[in-house]
Design an enzyme around this catalytic site. Structure first.
Site, mmCIF file in Angstrom:
data_model
loop_
_atom_site.group_PDB
_atom_site.id
_atom_site.type_symbol
_atom_site.label_atom_id
_atom_site.label_comp_id
_atom_site.label_asym_id
_atom_site.label_seq_id
_atom_site.Cartn_x
_atom_site.Cartn_y
_atom_site.Cartn_z
ATOM 1 C CD GLU A 35 -23.320 -94.285 10.879
ATOM 2 O OE1 GLU A 35 -23.178 -93.987 12.170
ATOM 3 O OE2 GLU A 35 -23.066 -95.310 10.383
ATOM 4 N NE ARG A 108 -35.031 -100.883 16.265
ATOM 5 C CZ ARG A 108 -33.981 -100.780 17.252
ATOM 6 N NH1 ARG A 108 -33.091 -100.285 17.369
ATOM 7 N NH2 ARG A 108 -34.274 -101.642 18.406
ATOM 8 C CE1 TYR A 215 -43.300 -102.022 18.293
ATOM 9 C CE2 TYR A 215 -42.986 -103.723 19.912
ATOM 10 C CZ TYR A 215 -42.524 -102.621 18.939
ATOM 11 O OH TYR A 215 -41.306 -102.395 18.963
ATOM 12 C CG ASP A 292 -26.531 -100.144 22.284
ATOM 13 O OD1 ASP A 292 -27.265 -99.806 23.459
ATOM 14 O OD2 ASP A 292 -26.835 -100.868 21.640
#
Ligand code: FAD
Length: 403
Positions: A35, A108, A215, A292
């Site tokens: 990463e 998330r 939400y 993605d």
């Protein structure tokens, strides 16, 4: 270059990369994640995850933890952003009965944190501060190249997002600018307690060249909002677009419920919305695209992270059944996922157009949606059902109705 000490190198430690690492380590493989950020983490607020995703999280033994962190909303309600009237809804209790798994909303960072912890427990080697700059094929595998040399794996899984370096091996395409921009904001629920909000639903207000989503998150402690609009300055080709003054102008015609929510948006950052045209090959030798990097969508179907998790599950299942034959596993993955994700990408674009109608088209859309039987699942069965492992299992998108 690091030696042959891992079977798989995963580039990118977002939701997609960690899902691949977890799924492949559960098949007995040694996995390393590279990463580029200093720390693993997720930016942004809420995420909707449909039953095709919670089904997989259940298989990985994570659904209980995820459920304890998220919210199981009661409905998805679609409203007109101009007059605030209800157009249609999905009953999410009925959705759970139909598909066997819940529709959930989650922060998330909670989903990412759960995947990270599961990767640690599974023994995944998690490496930060390594930016991969290129890829090379090698005998029996591939190499992810970075400033410190490179990492060899029998396979390199590229989960490096919208601006994927790995994708350049397969395509010279560029991200497609939708000219839309998203503002987000998650606030303590008491900030909206006096407003006209649905505390237990996902609500989507669809309006002329804009929409607004609300939400609850974290068992109702937080309230999440997303405001999305088309930027006139982006359409005019200006570089400085999507700024807060455009946010306010875009929602001038919106109903009171939407305008009451706008002051709660984060105004110091915004997300310009790009997708890419579908490509139908994600495999080059032993390098494979996922998430993605392979198929960044416009987010209107709320399936981007979901597809990334599905990719991980499908790839790992094929690895598990291919008995060490990486080429067969990658081919089987490519065969089923490219077509499914092509459908999602193109449908998300069409869905966005439907949401953003104005004038007569808006009235037509509202009429069609009001007529819809709330228990008609024609348009979501192909998304929410079990993730296909082969093209034969892939359901038709919109089955013909018997008159
Ligand atoms: P990313 O999240 O982009 O992760 C890529 C990772 O790779 C990052 O950690 C990055 O730092 C790292 N990286 C990049 N380049 C390199 C490199 N060269 N070397 C090493 N590391 C690298 N999806 C849903 O399913 N439901 C939703 O409700 C939803 N809502 C959304 C709302 C908005 C406003 C937006 C913009 C998107 C939404 N999405 C949603 C889509 C979803 O966020 C993405 O599809 C998903 O996060 C993609 O995950 P990923 O891991 O493939 O890519």
């Amino acid at each position: 270059m690091t030696g042959n000490d891992v079977d798989v190198v995963v580039v990118g430690g977002g939701i997609g990369g960690l899902s691949n690492a977890l799924a492949l380590s559960r098949k007995g493989l040694r996995v390393r994640v590279l990463e580029r950020a200093q720390e693993f983490g997720e930016v942004g607020a809420g995420l909707q995850i449909a039953p095709n995703c919670t089904r997989i999280l259940d298989r990985w033994g994570l659904l209980g933890e995820i459920t304890s962190l998220g919210v199981l909303p009661e409905n998805i309600v679609m409203k007109d952003a101009v007059d605030g009237s209800v157009l249609t809804r999905l009953d999410l209790h009925d959705v759970e009965r139909r598909y066997g798994f819940p529709y959930m909303v989650i922060h998330r960072s909670d989903l990412h944190g759960t995947l990270l912890r599961a990767c640690r427990e599974a023994g995944v080697d998690l490496v930060t501060d390594v930016a991969v700059t290129g890829y090379e094929q090698a005998a029996g595998g591939a190499v992810a190249v970075h400033g410190g040399g490179g990492e060899f794996g029998g396979v390199v899984v590229a989960a490096d997002g919208l601006h994927s370096v790995a994708r350049r091996i397969l395509s010279d395409d560029e991200p497609v600018n939708s000219a839309y921009v998203a503002y987000r904001g998650a606030v303590p629920f008491d900030r909206v307690a006096g407003l006209d909000v649905h505390p237990k639903d996902v609500v989507v207000y669809v309006g002329p060249r804009c929409h607004f989503v609300q939400y609850p998150l974290r068992q109702g402690e937080l309230f999440n909002q997303v405001a999305v609009f088309e930027s006139a300055r982006a359409l005019a080709g200006e570089a400085d677009w999507g700024t807060p003054d455009e946010l306010d102008a875009a929602f001038e015609r919106a109903c009171g419920q939407v305008r009451a929510g706008l002051p709660l948006m984060w105004r110091d950052r915004w997300w310009r919305m790009f997708d890419r045209d579908p490509i139908m090959n994600w495999v080059s030798g032993r390098i494979v695209l996922t998430g993605d990097a392979a198929h960044p969508p416009l987010q209107y179907l709320a399936q981007g992270a979901v597809m990334a998790i599905e990719d991980a599950w499908v790839l790992s299942e094929h690895v598990g059944s291919a008995g060490g034959d990486w080429d067969a596993a990658l081919a089987a993955y490519n065969e089923v996922r490219t077509e499914h994700c092509r459908r999602v990408l193109t449908t998300a674009r069409a869905w966005g157009e439907l949401w953003h109608h104005d004038g007569d088209e808006r009235l037509w859309r509202n009429g069609v949606l009001r007529e819809r039987d709330v228990h008609d699942y024609t348009y979501v069965d192909w998304l929410f059902g079990p993730t296909a492992l082969t093209p034969e299992q892939e359901p038709p998108m919109f089955p013909a109705r018997v008159p």
